[in-house]
Design a protein around this motif. Structure first.
Motif, short mmCIF file in Angstrom:
data_model
loop_
_atom_site.label_atom_id
_atom_site.label_comp_id
_atom_site.label_asym_id
_atom_site.label_seq_id
_atom_site.Cartn_x
_atom_site.Cartn_y
_atom_site.Cartn_z
N LEU A 17 40.94 51.19 33.17
CA LEU A 17 39.66 50.71 34.66
C LEU A 17 40.40 49.19 35.24
O LEU A 17 41.03 49.57 35.83
N ILE A 18 40.55 48.57 34.18
CA ILE A 18 40.89 47.15 34.16
C ILE A 18 42.55 47.18 34.89
O ILE A 18 42.57 46.50 35.02
N GLY A 19 43.02 47.85 33.88
CA GLY A 19 45.02 47.70 33.82
C GLY A 19 45.35 48.08 35.40
O GLY A 19 46.04 47.17 36.01
N VAL A 20 44.33 49.38 36.09
CA VAL A 20 44.92 50.01 37.40
C VAL A 20 44.07 49.41 37.80
O VAL A 20 44.61 49.19 39.27
N TYR A 21 42.93 49.07 38.00
CA TYR A 21 41.65 48.80 39.18
C TYR A 21 42.62 47.10 39.37
O TYR A 21 41.82 46.58 40.32
N LEU A 22 41.79 46.28 38.37
CA LEU A 22 41.89 44.90 38.66
C LEU A 22 43.02 44.06 38.01
O LEU A 22 42.99 43.20 38.92
N ALA A 23 43.76 44.00 37.24
CA ALA A 23 44.61 43.46 36.51
C ALA A 23 45.58 43.01 37.77
O ALA A 23 45.87 43.94 38.40
N LEU A 191 34.83 26.42 37.76
CA LEU A 191 36.61 25.02 37.51
C LEU A 191 37.45 26.07 37.31
O LEU A 191 38.03 25.30 37.92
N LEU A 192 37.96 26.97 37.09
CA LEU A 192 39.60 27.45 37.28
C LEU A 192 39.83 29.23 38.17
O LEU A 192 40.51 29.56 38.29
N GLY A 193 38.21 29.45 38.27
CA GLY A 193 38.86 30.67 39.34
C GLY A 193 38.83 30.61 40.74
O GLY A 193 39.11 29.62 41.27
N ASP A 194 39.73 31.73 41.49
CA ASP A 194 40.04 31.76 42.52
C ASP A 194 39.08 32.49 43.64
O ASP A 194 39.47 34.10 43.54
N ALA A 195 38.28 31.81 44.06
CA ALA A 195 37.75 32.83 45.30
C ALA A 195 37.99 33.01 46.07
O ALA A 195 37.82 34.25 46.89
N ALA A 196 39.82 32.90 45.96
CA ALA A 196 39.98 34.50 47.48
C ALA A 196 41.48 35.34 46.64
O ALA A 196 41.16 35.92 46.77
N ALA A 197 40.63 35.25 45.45
CA ALA A 197 41.28 36.79 44.86
C ALA A 197 39.34 37.39 43.96
O ALA A 197 39.84 37.89 43.17
N LEU A 198 38.49 37.76 45.06
CA LEU A 198 37.61 38.39 45.31
C LEU A 198 38.02 39.65 45.00
O LEU A 198 38.70 40.11 45.95
N PRO A 199 37.12 40.74 44.51
CA PRO A 199 37.18 42.10 45.37
C PRO A 199 37.29 42.59 46.76
O PRO A 199 36.52 42.07 47.40
N THR A 200 38.34 43.57 47.14
CA THR A 200 38.64 43.80 48.04
C THR A 200 38.50 45.44 48.53
O THR A 200 38.42 45.73 49.95
N SER A 201 38.26 46.21 47.83
CA SER A 201 38.11 47.51 47.80
C SER A 201 36.37 48.24 46.89
O SER A 201 36.05 47.65 46.39
N GLY A 202 36.32 49.98 47.73
CA GLY A 202 34.71 49.43 47.39
C GLY A 202 35.35 50.29 45.68
O GLY A 202 34.30 50.18 44.86
N GLN A 204 36.95 49.05 43.63
CA GLN A 204 37.01 47.18 42.89
C GLN A 204 36.14 47.03 42.77
O GLN A 204 35.15 46.71 41.06
N TRP A 205 35.14 46.84 43.42
CA TRP A 205 33.64 47.11 43.07
C TRP A 205 32.62 47.51 42.47
O TRP A 205 31.80 47.37 41.39
N GLY A 206 33.43 48.90 42.82
CA GLY A 206 33.03 50.30 41.54
C GLY A 206 32.98 50.08 40.25
O GLY A 206 32.29 50.30 39.26
N VAL A 207 33.94 49.71 40.30
CA VAL A 207 34.83 49.00 38.61
C VAL A 207 33.56 48.39 37.72
O VAL A 207 33.45 47.71 36.64
#
Length: 290
Positions: A17-23, A191-202, A204-207
């Motif tokens: 799930l991580i490899g397909v929908y989040l990475a 400190l290190l995160g990218d707020a512009a790269a948050l989930p954009t689909s249902g 991704q949020w579901g995963v």
């Protein structure tokens, strides 16, 4: 052992799930923060602070910070230094760290555990080895940092649990574990995160919900509970059982390429290591009763 097997199956699905929908799509630090925060929410309603002494709370929080928080920081950094096959290859050393750390924390030395752990490493190596290049040493060390953190968290929880009353419901105090991880994940994202790269689909949020509530929340609790109920050799071997399990799930559901011959051979070696360990433990118990 049943708990470890069940969580192995659970986490095998999570890897895909991580490899397909989040990475590469969702900021990794945000994903870690969501997983840890949701896992903490699962156990906060059951938290009974008075059931642990102050030192024990801090130890449990420290174990969560190391096993989840710091481990994830090392793990995600490794992907910037190594290819995915190299990262997966270098995770196979975790069983050796578990056997050594467990003996160190419990004040003993059990050479046979090193033998079965080494067999588990060999089985995972057969499955995952795809060659490495000459510039991998920094990445290798970063992955070993992640391996050590994961191993130390498991063995440390075994040591802490040995001090707690057997009648203490572990779910009533396990929220401290996730709060410790949250103390690392929150500032790491800030400190290190990218707020512009948050989930954009249902999806991704579901995963993320699944990973946080089930894979992290339920999974780490049951894994650490199982780690207390088996010997160090079995725990070490089960750490590498995740590799063939994850490959099988990925192959069956997402039809990703995998060398079935190497998968079968490596899985057979890991199973043989587990059976050898069980035989030796049974023989040792019988000798102690004689």
């Amino acid at each position: 052992m049943g708990l470890l097997v069940g969580v192995t199956v659970l986490w095998a699905f999570s890897f895909s799930l991580i490899g397909v929908y989040l990475a590469g799509q969702v900021d990794s630090y945000f994903a870690v923060l969501m997983r840890v925060a949701l896992a903490a929410l699962v156990f906060l309603p059951f938290l009974r602070p008075a059931r642990l002494r102050g030192r024990q709370r801090l130890v449990l929080m420290g174990l969560g910070a190391v096993q989840l928080g710091v481990m994830y920081l090392f793990f995600y950094q490794s992907f910037l230094l190594l290819s995915v096959p190299e990262v997966l290859l270098f995770t196979i050393f975790t069983p050796l760290y578990i056997t050594l750390l467990d003996d160190a924390l419990f004040g003993r030395f059990t050479p046979f555990y090193l033998v079965t752990a080494a067999l588990a490493v060999l089985g995972a190596w057969v499955i995952r080895y795809d060659g490495v290049d000459s510039g991998f040493w920094l990445g290798f060390m970063v992955v070993q940092g992640a391996n050590l953190c994961f191993a130390l968290g498991q063995v440390g929880y075994r040591r802490l649990s040995a001090e707690l009353p057997a009648s203490l419901p572990r779910y009533s105090v396990f929220a401290w574990f996730y709060l410790g991880a949250l103390a690392v994940a929150l500032p790491a994202f800030a400190l290190l995160g990218d707020a512009a790269a948050l989930p954009t689909s249902g999806i991704q949020w579901g995963v993320l919900l699944w990973l946080g509530l089930v894979a992290s929340g339920l999974g780490y609790f049951l894994w650490n509970l199982g780690a207390v109920r088996v010997d160090a050799g079995a725990l070490a071997i089960m750490n590498n059982a995740l590799i063939p399990a994850g490959l099988v799930v990925n192959l069956v559901i997402w039809n990703r390429d995998a060398d079935l011959g190497r998968l079968a051979l490596g899985g057979a070696i890991i199973l043989a290591a587990l059976l050898l360990n069980e035989w030796w433990e049974r023989r040792r118990r019988l000798a102690a009763m004689a």
